[in-house]
Each structure stands twice: as structure tokens, then as C-alpha cells.
Design a protein around this motif. Structure first.
Motif, PDB file in Angstrom:
ATOM      1  N   ARG A  39       0.842  -1.194   0.000  1.00 42.18           N
ATOM      2  CA  ARG A  39       0.000   0.000   0.000  1.00 42.18           C
ATOM      3  C   ARG A  39       0.879   1.248   0.000  1.00 42.18           C
ATOM      4  O   ARG A  39       1.647   1.461   0.929  1.00 42.18           O
ATOM      5  CB  ARG A  39      -0.894   0.028   1.236  1.00 42.18           C
ATOM      6  N   HIS A  44       0.724   4.912   0.597  1.00 38.56           N
ATOM      7  CA  HIS A  44      -0.181   5.879   1.221  1.00 38.56           C
ATOM      8  C   HIS A  44       0.221   7.278   0.778  1.00 38.56           C
ATOM      9  O   HIS A  44       1.368   7.679   0.960  1.00 38.56           O
ATOM     10  CB  HIS A  44      -0.084   5.802   2.745  1.00 38.56           C
ATOM     11  N   TRP A 103      -7.853   3.066   3.514  1.00 39.87           N
ATOM     12  CA  TRP A 103      -6.495   3.371   3.957  1.00 39.87           C
ATOM     13  C   TRP A 103      -5.820   4.437   3.090  1.00 39.87           C
ATOM     14  O   TRP A 103      -4.660   4.771   3.314  1.00 39.87           O
ATOM     15  CB  TRP A 103      -5.645   2.105   3.994  1.00 39.87           C
ATOM     16  N   SER A 104      -6.527   4.968   2.087  1.00 40.53           N
ATOM     17  CA  SER A 104      -5.873   5.907   1.172  1.00 40.53           C
ATOM     18  C   SER A 104      -6.779   7.084   0.833  1.00 40.53           C
ATOM     19  O   SER A 104      -7.978   6.907   0.608  1.00 40.53           O
ATOM     20  CB  SER A 104      -5.491   5.188  -0.129  1.00 40.53           C
ATOM     21  N   ASN A 130      -2.491   4.479  -9.555  1.00 44.26           N
ATOM     22  CA  ASN A 130      -2.430   4.134  -8.134  1.00 44.26           C
ATOM     23  C   ASN A 130      -2.273   2.630  -7.913  1.00 44.26           C
ATOM     24  O   ASN A 130      -1.339   2.166  -7.253  1.00 44.26           O
ATOM     25  CB  ASN A 130      -3.709   4.662  -7.453  1.00 44.26           C
ATOM     26  N   ASN A 143       1.079   0.290  -6.576  1.00 44.08           N
ATOM     27  CA  ASN A 143       1.021  -0.669  -5.469  1.00 44.08           C
ATOM     28  C   ASN A 143       1.455  -2.060  -5.917  1.00 44.08           C
ATOM     29  O   ASN A 143       2.175  -2.758  -5.202  1.00 44.08           O
ATOM     30  CB  ASN A 143      -0.408  -0.717  -4.906  1.00 44.08           C
TER      31      ASN A 143
END
Lengths: 176, 480
Positions: B32, B34, B271-272, B405, B409
Motif C-alpha cells: 500500500r 499511502h 487506507w488511502s 495508483n 502498489n
């Protein structure tokens, strides 16, 4: 770009760095705008010592080394998130340590720009100073925080004092 | 599952944090990235008068303000009821965008990516920075600075200022170029093209020197999305969308930008701050895609200029089946685009339309505008709705870093699985993660630059969310 009026004075490049829509990041351009207004209001008696060139940038980038041509001194006006209250006036220089430390962004800190100028051009790099203003909030919003407004007023007074001071006095006032 | 955290990502704009989630067998199940800076764009825009947009959206990003300026310009053309600009206005916008792409790519390649490529990812950390490039390859470094400056000179000539310039207005452009400005821009062009060609050669040879490693590093087999012209040429200002499958088959072609919302949706993850766009027909798990130079070069049928087209053919020949998918091939594709921009600039500077005052069209006011262009980092969407008082009531922006994005990841996950040893994070792994992210040239900060704001971190977590290890590179480059 706005220039002073005579060729015999010390040529001073003043850079206002920052984004007017990023809260306290606007401090650099805001102080630059106040200096520009001061110059327009005081054409006869202001800037006896300096021929001033004003430049504004979101971020410093490598090509800005070419703005240093024919300048005697450089002053960077910028927000600094490492402290929140007051101002900090420093003499800065380009050195390899600064360059090695500053590779974390598309943007360059002034020290790296100076070092690039030294490395990539045949010209002597002018003495350079940074007037930093404490900053806290840099979210996408307009308007300075109250503390930043206080810091800006303090910086403006210091800047106007400097513009009536010799290079020796700048060196004395600056922390290293 | 265990989690590894890497923070912060250096030589990537802004500051970020990477968490690696590992299972009991030590396999990285999820990575992930962030990013905390992507918020508030729409709120910043909503409520403003629409004709202000091309000016104010420049403040969204200190790296590609021209891309936002032109995307917003295209959207407000539609709100102003103008579907076709005058030829001079469109040519000025294209010239401005080629200048923007040239300078942005030059900055990324020479200033940020070249230390990894010239010295190698396994070389000592102290060497992988721009100062080492300047010391060892001053000629290359200087060419990079001059390419960057040339692109900026074009932007300044058209918009009148280095920053906050006004070029695009509703239905056209603010001013034409003067003959003396064109003469000045023409003077260095032979050098600019020669340096751009050198840049392609450097990028290609560095890639080919270690082809097996580079082809595998952070590589992903994905669909690609980009604009293409009506005849399939490479296109960054206008055109329609094309999506290719990983094997090169066309999934969508000439898909109208005005209907992008039927093609793409965005997934939100808790979480983002950054959303996860996906192709609606393929769903969230299969529908992610890549944008940017690799996507554009893979998707187009040809470049319209000879040197760039020859470079494209050489680029495509590296893959005997399907498309080139190497993440590090982004750098090579990026330099081919620089070369095309230089050639295209040379061609258009001979066009008399650039000095024409036929710059503006009018139309019947509309309530919606959708502007889609190819920013240097990939496809950029600006979508606005305005009320009868000319105020923006809805804004939706999908920036190119957002489209990449999921891919970023997944590239991190692949690198971590290939190079993570045990439960210990090393500076070498931190750097490899950064190299993978950097290939996409993400712009994470969108315009704050102030000192003290640029760090990155990586963290390793287990299945219970417990931290196993953590490594941080500060904004001054120190690792802790």
C-alpha cells in the motif's frame, strides 16, 4: 519581473517561492508582492543601494540557475515548516552536502540550486541569503494562518531594513 | 499477515509511506502506497466562477500547472458552447502542451531517474543523486537543464509569465505569439532536437545494457489507457480514448472523452486518500490499468514525426509478443515523447497561424464541460457542472497519478516479493521500492514545496497488523 531604476546599484535578485493557494505556503509570494508594492510606492527614495529584480516561482527548478546571470546578490523568500513562529534570516551557499541531501523532490531547495549553478556554469555564484518565515498549514486552501500573518509582518520589517543596509550588514544580521 | 512499512519515498514528489503486508510464509500479499496530499481538489474548485478555472487550477500542482490549465481550458470551452477552436488557438495550445511535456519529462529523467539508471540500482546510496550525475556526467546534466529551460521558455512566451500565466480562455487563447518571440524560440531548436535524440539513445542503451533485469523489475502485464488521434496517432491534447489489452488487442477505441464516466469508475479504500480508478466493464480487481508515457507509446499506431516514429518502432521491437510491459521502460518511452515534442515544436514554429489574432470563438452557454488531455504523467480528466450564476456546482478531477495508483502498489508488491529477504527492511530494498515508484513519475504533493515537508517511509506488518520492521529516509536523505 520588476526592476529597479539604475545600473550602478547592487543587482539583487529576490525570489518569492510558494503557492498562493496552499495556506502558509503563500508567504514567499505574499512578501514578494508587498516588496513590489513598496517599490511602486517609493520610486524616488527607495532602494538606494539595490537594483532589484523580482521573480516568483511555485518551486525552484534547475533552469532557475539561468536567472542568476548578471546578479550580484540573491535573496530567497520562503515559508519554512520546520518552525511556526517568527522568521529566520540566513546566509546560504551551494555545497555538495546540500546537493546530496536534497534529492527528495521535483523541487530544489535554494542550496541545491546554488550548487548546481556552481557546477554547471562558468560564472561565479553570487552571495545568497534566505529569509524564511514560520509556517504551519499548507493544505489546499486560501489565506494565511494568523501566526503566518504575524510572521509575514515581521519579515516585511526585516526585509525593508535589509534593503537599506550594506552587504556587510546583511552578513552581520544573517545566521549561518 | 505481516506488514512492512517503507517511508518516505525520495525523489518522488511529496511525501509518502509504503506498507508491506506479509503472510506467514513471508510472501508480500499486499503493498500500500499511502499518499496524503490528494484531497480537497474538488472543494477548492466548487463555488468559483467557471471562467476562473484555467487560472486557479494551475495552483493544484507545482509540477504540471500547464496540464491542469489546458484540461480546465478544454472543459470551459464546452461550457462556453465552443466545440471547435480556431486553428491558431488550437495550435498555440498544442505548442504550449508540447513545451510542458518536454520540460516535465526532462526534469524527471535527468534530475530524478538518471542517478539510478547511470550508476545502477545496486551502487552505493551516496552515488545515486543528481550531484553525482553532475560530477560524473556534467554534459548530460547540463543538457537536461537546457531542455527543461527550453520547455519553460515556450510556456512563458505563450502565457506571458513563468507562473500564473493566462493562455487558455473560454473559447480560445489570450494572445498570439509575436514574430520575434518565434524567432527566439527557433534559435536553439537544432540543439534541442539533437539533445532529445541523445536522451532517447541514453535511455534505450541503459535499458538494454541490463535487459533481463530491467524487463522483469516491477513489471506488470496490464491494460493501457491513453488518448489517440482519430487516425491512431500519438496524441496528448485532443482525440479520443483507446484502451489496449496486455496482449495488444484493442479493448476500446475512439471512446469519446465526454462519456468517460461510463468507462471508468473510482473505488475508495479506507487506507488511502487517493482513489482507485478501474474500467467498469472489467470490475475493480481486473479493471485497473496504466497511463502515462508507456501507455501512450504502446497504444498509438505511430508518431507523426520521423525521428520519434523510428524510435517507437525500435521500442516496440523489444517485445515479440504483446506489448512491452517493463515498468522501467517508462523512462525510454518518456524520452521518445521528448523527441517527438521537440520535432513537433520545430514543425509548428514555421506555421504562420501562431501569429494570427483569430483566437476566440463564441457559442451558446452549456451547463457541463469535460476536458481530457494527456498530462506528462498520463490521462487527466477535468469535469465541471455550473449553475446559472456561472458558479461551479460539481467538479470531478481524475489526475494521472490516481490512474496509476493500483499499478504503483502492484509494482511495489512485485519488487518486495522479488527482493525482500526475511523480515528485515534494508536501505537497498527501500531504494528498489523507490525506483519502482519513480518510474511512474508520480506527483504526490501537488504544489507544496516548503522545506521540511518531503520525507518517505516503508513499514513491514504481519497478518495481525503488528509492525515487524520499519525504515525511513528523511527529507535530508538520512536513513533511520
Amino acid at each position: 519581473m520588476l526592476k529597479g531604476d539604475t545600473e550602478s546599484k547592487i543587482k539583487l535578485l529576490v525570489y518569492g517561492i510558494g503557492n498562493a493557494s496552499r495556506g502558509d505556503d503563500a508567504l514567499g509570494p505574499e512578501l514578494l508582492a508587498r516588496l513590489k508594492q513598496h517599490m511602486l510606492n517609493n520610486q524616488q527614495d527607495a532602494n538606494n543601494l539595490f537594483q532589484i529584480t523580482l521573480e516568483e516561482a511555485f518551486q525552484l527548478q534547475p533552469e532557475h540557475i539561468y536567472d542568476f546571470e548578471h546578479q550580484d546578490m540573491i535573496l530567497f523568500l520562503d515559508a519554512d515548516a520546520r518552525f511556526s513562529e517568527g522568521t529566520c534570516f540566513t546566509k546560504i551557499s551551494g555545497n555538495s552536502l546540500a546537493m546530496k541531501q536534497a534529492y527528495v523532490s521535483h523541487a530544489l531547495p535554494p542550496e541545491q540550486l546554488l550548487a548546481m549553478h556552481e557546477s554547471l556554469t562558468d560564472e561565479e555564484t553570487p552571495p545568497a541569503f534566505a529569509l524564511s518565515m514560520g509556517a504551519q498549514h499548507m493544505e489546499l486552501e486560501e489565506g494565511l494562518s494568523e501566526q503566518a500573518k504575524t510572521n509575514l509582518a515581521e519579515a516585511e520589517q526585516l526585509l525593508l531594513t535589509l534593503l537599506n543596509s550594506s552587504l556587510d550588514q546583511w552578513q552581520t544580521q544573517a545566521t549561518i | 499477515m505481516k506488514k512492512v512499512v517503507i517511508e518516505p519515498v525520495s525523489r518522488v514528489e511529496g511525501h509518502g509511506k509504503v506498507t508491506l503486508h506479509v503472510d506467514d510464509d513471508g510472501q508480500v500479499q499486499e503493498a500500500r502506497l499511502h499518499i496524503v496530499e490528494f484531497r480537497g481538489f474538488e472543494r477548492f474548485i466548487e463555488g468559483r466562477p467557471y471562467w476562473e478555472l484555467p487560472l486557479v487550477v494551475q495552483r493544484l500542482c507545482g509540477i504540471c500547472p500547464v496540464s491542469h490549465h489546458l484540461a480546465a481550458g478544454k472543459a470551459i470551452d464546452q461550457i462556453a458552447g465552443v466545440s471547435q477552436l480556431s486553428a491558431p488557438a488550437e495550435k498555440l495550445r498544442r505548442l504550449m502542451h508540447w513545451g510542458q511535456t518536454l520540460q516535465s519529462h526532462a526534469l524527471h529523467f535527468f534530475h530524478l531517474a538518471s542517478p539510478d539508471l547511470l550508476f545502477g540500482m545496486q551502487s552505493e546510496v551516496e552515488k545515486r543523486n543528481v550531484v553525482a550525475v553532475i560530477e560524473a556526467y556534467p554534459d548530460i546534466a547540463l543538457k537536461g537543464v537546457k531542455l527543461r529551460k527550453y520547455g519553460q521558455d515556450i510556456i512563458k512566451a505563450i502565457s506571458g509569465k513563468k507562473v500564473h500565466g493566462i493562455a487558455a480562455i473560454p473559447g480560445g487563447m489570450n494572445r498570439a505569439l509575436k514574430p520575434e518571440e518565434i524567432r527566439t524560440l527557433k534559435e536553439p531548436l537544432n540543439d534541442i532536437i539533437a539533445w532529445s535524440k541523445d536522451a532517447v539513445d541514453i535511455a534505450r542503451s541503459l535499458y538494454e545494457q541490463n535487459q533481463p533485469f530491467n524487463a522483469n523489475f516491477a513489471s506488470l502485464s496490464t491494460p493501457y489507457l491513453s488518448l489517440v488521434s482519430s487516425n491512431g496517432d500519438w496524441e496528448i491534447y485532443d482525440g479520443n480514448m483507446r484502451i489496449k489489452e496486455p496482449n495488444g488487442d484493442i479493448f476500446k477505441d475512439q471512446y469519446p472523452c465526454s462519456e468517460y464516466f461510463n468507462l471508468i469508475n473510482e473505488q475508495v479504500k479506507n487506507w488511502s486518500y487517493m482513489k482507485f480508478p478501474f474500467l467498469v466493464e472489467k470490475g475493480t480487481e481486473q479493471g485497473w490499468y496504466r497511463v502515462g508515457p508507456l501507455a501512450r507509446v504502446n497504444n498509438c499506431d505511430r508518431f507523426s514525426t520521423p525521428l520519434a516514429e523510428a524510435a517507437r518502432q525500435q521500442f516496440m521491437a523489444q517485445s515479440s509478443y504483446g506489448l512491452p510491459h517493463a515498468t522501467l521502460a517508462y523512462h525510454w518511452a518518456r524520452m521518445i515523447e521528448v523527441l517527438h515534442c521537440a520535432e513537433a515544436i520545430q514543425d509548428i514554429l514555421n506555421d504562420n497561424d501562431l501569429t494570427s489574432e483569430d483566437l476566440k470563438r463564441d457559442g451558446q452557454r452549456q451547463a457541463t464541460g469535460i476536458g481530457v488531455i494527456e498530462a506528462p504523467r498520463g490521462t487527466l480528466f477535468h469535469h465541471y457542472e455550473v449553475n446559472e450564476d456561472d458558479q461551479v456546482t460539481m467538479a470531478n478531477l481524475i489526475v494521472s497519478t490516481t490512474s496509476n495508483n493500483r499499478a504503483m502498489n502492484e509494482s511495489i508488491r512485485k519488487v518486495a516479493n522479488d527482493h525482500l529477504s526475511g523480515q528485515t527492511l534494508t536501505p537497498e530494498l527501500l531504494n528498489l521500492v523507490e525506483v519502482a515508484i519513480r518510474a511512474y513519475d508520480p506527483c504526490l504533493s501537488c504544489a507544496t514545496h516548503a522545506m521540511g515537508k518531503m520525507p518517505l517511509q516503508v513499514e513491514l506488518l504481519n497478518q495481525q497488523g503488528q509492525q515487524l520492521d520499519k525504515i525511513t529516509r528523511s527529507h535530508t536523505g538520512e536513513i533511520a
